[in-house]
Motif scaffolding. Structure first.
Motif, PDB file in Angstrom:
ATOM      1  N   TYR A 191       0.811  -1.221   0.000  1.00 16.24           N
ATOM      2  CA  TYR A 191       0.000   0.000   0.000  1.00 16.24           C
ATOM      3  C   TYR A 191       0.844   1.272   0.000  1.00 16.24           C
ATOM      4  CZ  TYR A 191      -3.344  -3.538   1.469  1.00 16.24           C
ATOM      5  OH  TYR A 191      -4.114  -4.667   1.533  1.00 16.24           O
ATOM      6  N   ALA A 192       2.150   1.110  -0.067  1.00 20.39           N
ATOM      7  CA  ALA A 192       3.041   2.267   0.018  1.00 20.39           C
ATOM      8  C   ALA A 192       3.070   3.045  -1.294  1.00 20.39           C
ATOM      9  CB  ALA A 192       4.446   1.808   0.381  1.00 20.39           C
ATOM     10  N   PRO A 193       3.057   4.366  -1.225  1.00 22.41           N
ATOM     11  CA  PRO A 193       3.196   5.177  -2.437  1.00 22.41           C
ATOM     12  C   PRO A 193       4.627   5.121  -2.944  1.00 22.41           C
ATOM     13  CG  PRO A 193       3.231   6.578  -0.510  1.00 22.41           C
ATOM     14  CD  PRO A 193       2.938   5.188  -0.013  1.00 22.41           C
ATOM     15  N   LYS A 194       4.835   5.608  -4.147  1.00 25.78           N
ATOM     16  CA  LYS A 194       6.187   5.686  -4.669  1.00 25.78           C
ATOM     17  C   LYS A 194       6.996   6.665  -3.815  1.00 25.78           C
ATOM     18  CE  LYS A 194       4.824   4.749  -9.456  1.00 25.78           C
ATOM     19  NZ  LYS A 194       4.798   5.275 -10.847  1.00 25.78           N
ATOM     20  N   PRO A 195       8.298   6.411  -3.643  1.00 22.62           N
ATOM     21  CA  PRO A 195       9.120   7.336  -2.844  1.00 22.62           C
ATOM     22  C   PRO A 195       9.045   8.744  -3.415  1.00 22.62           C
ATOM     23  CG  PRO A 195      10.324   5.320  -3.324  1.00 22.62           C
ATOM     24  CD  PRO A 195       9.077   5.283  -4.153  1.00 22.62           C
ATOM     25  N   PRO A 196       9.022   9.766  -2.557  1.00 23.21           N
ATOM     26  CA  PRO A 196       8.947  11.142  -3.057  1.00 23.21           C
ATOM     27  C   PRO A 196      10.190  11.512  -3.860  1.00 23.21           C
ATOM     28  CG  PRO A 196       9.468  11.117  -0.721  1.00 23.21           C
ATOM     29  CD  PRO A 196       9.110   9.710  -1.088  1.00 23.21           C
ATOM     30  N   ARG A 197       9.994  12.316  -4.886  1.00 18.86           N
ATOM     31  CA  ARG A 197      11.119  12.777  -5.696  1.00 18.86           C
ATOM     32  C   ARG A 197      11.697  14.026  -5.054  1.00 18.86           C
ATOM     33  NH1 ARG A 197      12.083  16.060 -10.264  1.00 18.86           N
ATOM     34  NH2 ARG A 197       9.902  16.733 -10.323  1.00 18.86           N
ATOM     35  N   LEU A 198      12.985  13.963  -4.718  1.00 18.93           N
ATOM     36  CA  LEU A 198      13.645  15.077  -4.051  1.00 18.93           C
ATOM     37  C   LEU A 198      14.412  15.922  -5.059  1.00 18.93           C
ATOM     38  CD1 LEU A 198      15.027  13.210  -0.911  1.00 18.93           C
ATOM     39  CD2 LEU A 198      12.880  14.456  -1.142  1.00 18.93           C
ATOM     40  N   VAL A 199      14.345  17.226  -4.891  1.00 18.83           N
ATOM     41  CA  VAL A 199      15.084  18.139  -5.757  1.00 18.83           C
ATOM     42  C   VAL A 199      16.006  18.985  -4.892  1.00 18.83           C
ATOM     43  CG1 VAL A 199      13.307  18.212  -7.534  1.00 18.83           C
ATOM     44  CG2 VAL A 199      13.226  19.850  -5.655  1.00 18.83           C
ATOM     45  N   LEU A 200      17.140  19.357  -5.459  1.00 16.01           N
ATOM     46  CA  LEU A 200      18.115  20.171  -4.748  1.00 16.01           C
ATOM     47  C   LEU A 200      17.971  21.619  -5.185  1.00 16.01           C
ATOM     48  CD1 LEU A 200      20.529  19.922  -2.764  1.00 16.01           C
ATOM     49  CD2 LEU A 200      22.009  19.850  -4.776  1.00 16.01           C
ATOM     50  N   TYR A 201      17.756  22.520  -4.212  1.00 22.31           N
ATOM     51  CA  TYR A 201      17.595  23.938  -4.519  1.00 22.31           C
ATOM     52  C   TYR A 201      18.328  24.757  -3.470  1.00 22.31           C
ATOM     53  CZ  TYR A 201      15.369  28.488  -5.293  1.00 22.31           C
ATOM     54  OH  TYR A 201      15.139  29.822  -5.533  1.00 22.31           O
ATOM     55  N   LYS A 202      19.340  25.493  -3.909  1.00 21.09           N
ATOM     56  CA  LYS A 202      20.137  26.338  -3.024  1.00 21.09           C
ATOM     57  C   LYS A 202      20.683  25.553  -1.834  1.00 21.09           C
ATOM     58  CE  LYS A 202      17.971  30.739  -4.250  1.00 21.09           C
ATOM     59  NZ  LYS A 202      17.279  31.961  -3.758  1.00 21.09           N
ATOM     60  N   GLY A 203      21.149  24.338  -2.121  1.00 21.36           N
ATOM     61  CA  GLY A 203      21.790  23.532  -1.096  1.00 21.36           C
ATOM     62  C   GLY A 203      20.853  22.789  -0.174  1.00 21.36           C
ATOM     63  N   GLN A 204      19.525  22.915  -0.374  1.00 27.18           N
ATOM     64  CA  GLN A 204      18.553  22.239   0.471  1.00 27.18           C
ATOM     65  C   GLN A 204      17.734  21.264  -0.363  1.00 27.18           C
ATOM     66  OE1 GLN A 204      18.066  22.611   3.901  1.00 27.18           O
ATOM     67  NE2 GLN A 204      19.966  23.781   3.825  1.00 27.18           N
ATOM     68  N   ARG A 205      17.305  20.174   0.277  1.00 22.80           N
ATOM     69  CA  ARG A 205      16.457  19.201  -0.403  1.00 22.80           C
ATOM     70  C   ARG A 205      14.991  19.543  -0.187  1.00 22.80           C
ATOM     71  NH1 ARG A 205      18.129  12.860  -0.094  1.00 22.80           N
ATOM     72  NH2 ARG A 205      19.625  12.864  -1.788  1.00 22.80           N
ATOM     73  N   TYR A 206      14.205  19.472  -1.266  1.00 20.60           N
ATOM     74  CA  TYR A 206      12.773  19.704  -1.196  1.00 20.60           C
ATOM     75  C   TYR A 206      12.053  18.562  -1.906  1.00 20.60           C
ATOM     76  CZ  TYR A 206      13.978  24.465   0.198  1.00 20.60           C
ATOM     77  OH  TYR A 206      14.486  25.545   0.864  1.00 20.60           O
ATOM     78  N   ILE A 207      10.832  18.261  -1.440  1.00 19.95           N
ATOM     79  CA  ILE A 207      10.034  17.215  -2.059  1.00 19.95           C
ATOM     80  C   ILE A 207       9.237  17.809  -3.204  1.00 19.95           C
ATOM     81  CG2 ILE A 207       8.132  15.602  -1.700  1.00 19.95           C
ATOM     82  CD1 ILE A 207       9.096  15.259   1.157  1.00 19.95           C
ATOM     83  N   SER A 208       9.361  17.204  -4.372  1.00 21.36           N
ATOM     84  CA  SER A 208       8.648  17.685  -5.549  1.00 21.36           C
ATOM     85  C   SER A 208       7.215  17.173  -5.530  1.00 21.36           C
ATOM     86  CB  SER A 208       9.354  17.200  -6.821  1.00 21.36           C
ATOM     87  OG  SER A 208       8.629  17.581  -7.973  1.00 21.36           O
ATOM     88  N   ALA A 209       6.269  18.071  -5.768  1.00 16.91           N
ATOM     89  CA  ALA A 209       4.855  17.686  -5.780  1.00 16.91           C
ATOM     90  C   ALA A 209       4.568  16.773  -6.964  1.00 16.91           C
ATOM     91  CB  ALA A 209       3.979  18.926  -5.846  1.00 16.91           C
ATOM     92  N   SER A 210       3.623  15.841  -6.759  1.00 12.17           N
ATOM     93  CA  SER A 210       3.253  14.897  -7.813  1.00 12.17           C
ATOM     94  C   SER A 210       1.821  15.143  -8.253  1.00 12.17           C
ATOM     95  CB  SER A 210       3.400  13.456  -7.305  1.00 12.17           C
ATOM     96  OG  SER A 210       2.911  12.545  -8.260  1.00 12.17           O
ATOM     97  N   ASP A 211       1.594  15.054  -9.561  1.00 17.58           N
ATOM     98  CA  ASP A 211       0.245  15.200 -10.105  1.00 17.58           C
ATOM     99  C   ASP A 211      -0.372  13.847 -10.449  1.00 17.58           C
ATOM    100  OD1 ASP A 211       0.386  17.984  -9.975  1.00 17.58           O
ATOM    101  OD2 ASP A 211       1.379  18.100 -11.938  1.00 17.58           O
TER     102      ASP A 211
END
Length: 239
Positions: A121-141
């Motif tokens: 039942y687990a979703p796909k792992p979140p896609r992480l993006v690097l921005y200004k040295g910090q990791r952020y989770i990319s929103a999924s549609d």
């Protein structure tokens, strides 16, 4: 490296001890989570309230990768918390009566989670993006990434080895990490808590009330994609 508190997946205002088993924080609520989480099976860990002082408060529990580190545990749909003041449970920032009373300095809180066949039942792992040295989770549609409920799943809290009852059931699929958030008013000593992932617990319950007997979080294998993240660091790989 064994499971411990992350130096990366924490709010900036949260301090982690040298052995990465204790966390301290002052001022507003902020979160820290462990380096390893679980997708399925029954698991257990403890947190001891080392110091609250006159103004300290805590919210402990579990958080997924999507949980907001700049907020207390239970603030959004991605974390589930247990509150010290009155023993209430909290999810999506909504408090509900749970324990008969709260917990205090010196108490040991146990955390039980059971995710039967959770990987299905687990979703796909979140896609992480690097921005200004910090990791952020990319929103999924992708609508297929919407969370799915795990039948028979449960999250319960224990106080000094005594079960306070089932706090949450029918959890959404995902990887759940031990998490804590602390609060202290300005110019007061930091609130401090100490994690214990096993195998030697201070108050391992003698009776789980028919629940599946859990494994200690100490046994969770490393599941990251980059060893540096496990150590609380991140460096962009050279190609």
């Amino acid at each position: 490296m064994r499971i411990c508190l992350s130096r990366f997946y924490k709010a900036e205002k949260v301090e982690v001890s040298e052995d990465r088993m204790s966390a301290m924080s002052s001022k507003g609520y902020r979160m820290v989570r462990a380096t390893r989480g679980v997708l399925q099976g029954a698991w257990y860990f403890e947190i001891k309230v080392v110091r609250l002082g006159d103004t300290g408060h805590t919210r402990f529990g579990w958080s997924t990768e999507m949980g907001d580190l700049q907020a207390p545990v239970g603030y959004d749909a991605n974390s589930y918390g247990y509150r010290d003041i009155d023993g209430s449970k909290i999810h999506k920032a909504r408090r509900e009566k749970y324990g008969e009373e709260g917990y205090k300095e010196g108490d040991v809180i146990g955390f039980y989670i059971n995710l039967p066949e959770g990987e299905l039942y687990a979703p796909k792992p979140p896609r992480l993006v690097l921005y200004k040295g910090q990791r952020y989770i990319s929103a999924s549609d992708n609508k297929e990434d919407l969370p799915k409920v795990i039948p028979g799943s449960e999250l319960s809290f224990f106080k000094n080895g005594v079960c306070q009852g089932a706090a949450f059931t029918d959890l959404h699929g995902g990887r759940y990490y031990p998490a804590a958030s602390m609060y202290t008013e300005p110019n007061q000593p930091d609130c401090e808590v100490k994690f214990n992932f096993g195998p030697d617990f201070e108050f391992f319950p003698g009776d789980f009330g028919g629940r599946t007997i859990p494994l200690p979080m100490f046994e969770v294998p490393y599941h990251g994609v980059d060893g540096n993240v496990e150590n609380g660091e991140f460096h962009k790989k050279k190609i």
